[in-house]
Design an enzyme around this catalytic site. Sequence first.
Site, PDB file in Angstrom:
ATOM      1  N   CYS A   1       0.858  -1.206   0.000  1.00 17.90           N
ATOM      2  CA  CYS A   1       0.000   0.000   0.000  1.00 17.90           C
ATOM      3  C   CYS A   1       0.882   1.239   0.000  1.00 17.90           C
ATOM      4  CB  CYS A   1      -0.929   0.012   1.213  1.00 17.90           C
ATOM      5  SG  CYS A   1      -2.384  -1.044   1.037  1.00 17.90           S
TER       6      CYS A   1
ATOM      7  N   ASP B   1      10.612  -6.489  -8.571  1.00 14.76           N
ATOM      8  CA  ASP B   1      10.852  -7.115  -7.272  1.00 14.76           C
ATOM      9  C   ASP B   1      12.257  -6.742  -6.786  1.00 14.76           C
ATOM     10  OD1 ASP B   1       9.510  -9.842  -5.712  1.00 14.76           O
ATOM     11  OD2 ASP B   1      11.579  -9.286  -5.243  1.00 14.76           O
TER      12      ASP B   1
ATOM     13  N   HIS C   1      -6.234  -2.483  -1.220  1.00 16.77           N
ATOM     14  CA  HIS C   1      -5.646  -3.501  -0.347  1.00 16.77           C
ATOM     15  C   HIS C   1      -6.540  -4.739  -0.291  1.00 16.77           C
ATOM     16  CE1 HIS C   1      -3.167  -5.166   2.866  1.00 16.77           C
ATOM     17  NE2 HIS C   1      -4.310  -5.633   3.359  1.00 16.77           N
TER      18      HIS C   1
ATOM     19  N   GLY D   1       4.184 -19.667   1.527  1.00 13.46           N
ATOM     20  CA  GLY D   1       5.281 -18.755   1.852  1.00 13.46           C
ATOM     21  C   GLY D   1       4.988 -17.309   1.520  1.00 13.46           C
TER      22      GLY D   1
ATOM     23  N   HIS E   1      -0.442  -8.488   0.792  1.00 16.91           N
ATOM     24  CA  HIS E   1      -1.162  -7.622  -0.160  1.00 16.91           C
ATOM     25  C   HIS E   1      -1.062  -8.366  -1.482  1.00 16.91           C
ATOM     26  CE1 HIS E   1      -2.180  -3.368  -1.749  1.00 16.91           C
ATOM     27  NE2 HIS E   1      -2.128  -4.165  -2.809  1.00 16.91           N
TER      28      HIS E   1
ATOM     29  N   HIS F   1      -0.456 -10.026  -4.807  1.00 20.55           N
ATOM     30  CA  HIS F   1       0.498  -9.682  -5.864  1.00 20.55           C
ATOM     31  C   HIS F   1       0.757 -10.887  -6.748  1.00 20.55           C
ATOM     32  CE1 HIS F   1       2.732 -10.950  -2.264  1.00 20.55           C
ATOM     33  NE2 HIS F   1       3.636 -11.476  -3.076  1.00 20.55           N
TER      34      HIS F   1
ATOM     35  N   HIS G   1       3.529 -12.515  -9.113  1.00 24.15           N
ATOM     36  CA  HIS G   1       4.930 -12.492  -9.530  1.00 24.15           C
ATOM     37  C   HIS G   1       4.966 -12.811 -11.025  1.00 24.15           C
ATOM     38  CE1 HIS G   1       6.858 -12.921  -5.442  1.00 24.15           C
ATOM     39  NE2 HIS G   1       5.658 -13.376  -5.155  1.00 24.15           N
TER      40      HIS G   1
END
Length: 114
Positions: A7, A30, A46, A93, A98, A100, A102
């Site tokens: 956020c 990242d 969020h 993991g 929030h 996301h 990858h």
Amino acid sequence: MEDCIFCKISKGEIPSEKVYEDEEVLAFKDIHPAAPIHILVIPKKHIAKVTDIMPEDEALVGKMYTVINKIAKEQGFAEDGFRMIINCGRDAGQEVMHLHFHILAGTKMGPKII
Ligand code: AMP
Ligand code: ZN
């Protein structure tokens, strides 16, 4: 959401290397890349994790896929391919609570990640 690092990134309170931004979605590199190209795509709203996605979020989550499509073409890895990973919860993991995606690209990856 206070104390949420993503956020804070989406509000510009913590710097990030932005790849894409509109009023609802942000993509940034990242900080610890796991592949030559490692981009995180987040909703600015969020949502902590996949299991918190609500029916009213369907359009937003769907839009994230078209944003990823656009990024893949703009960054030049659409043709070679890429991997998308979403971690949800402790066993996967998930470290940042929030939502996301990858996006991993720029190398030939093995068939499995576990
Ligand atoms: P996950 O384990 O799915 O929650 O992934 C969290 C990801 O966020 C990890 O790959 C981290 O390297 C990345 N990350 C954490 N803090 C930052 C930051 N400030 N900027 C960019 N990426 C970050
Ligand atoms: Zn957040």
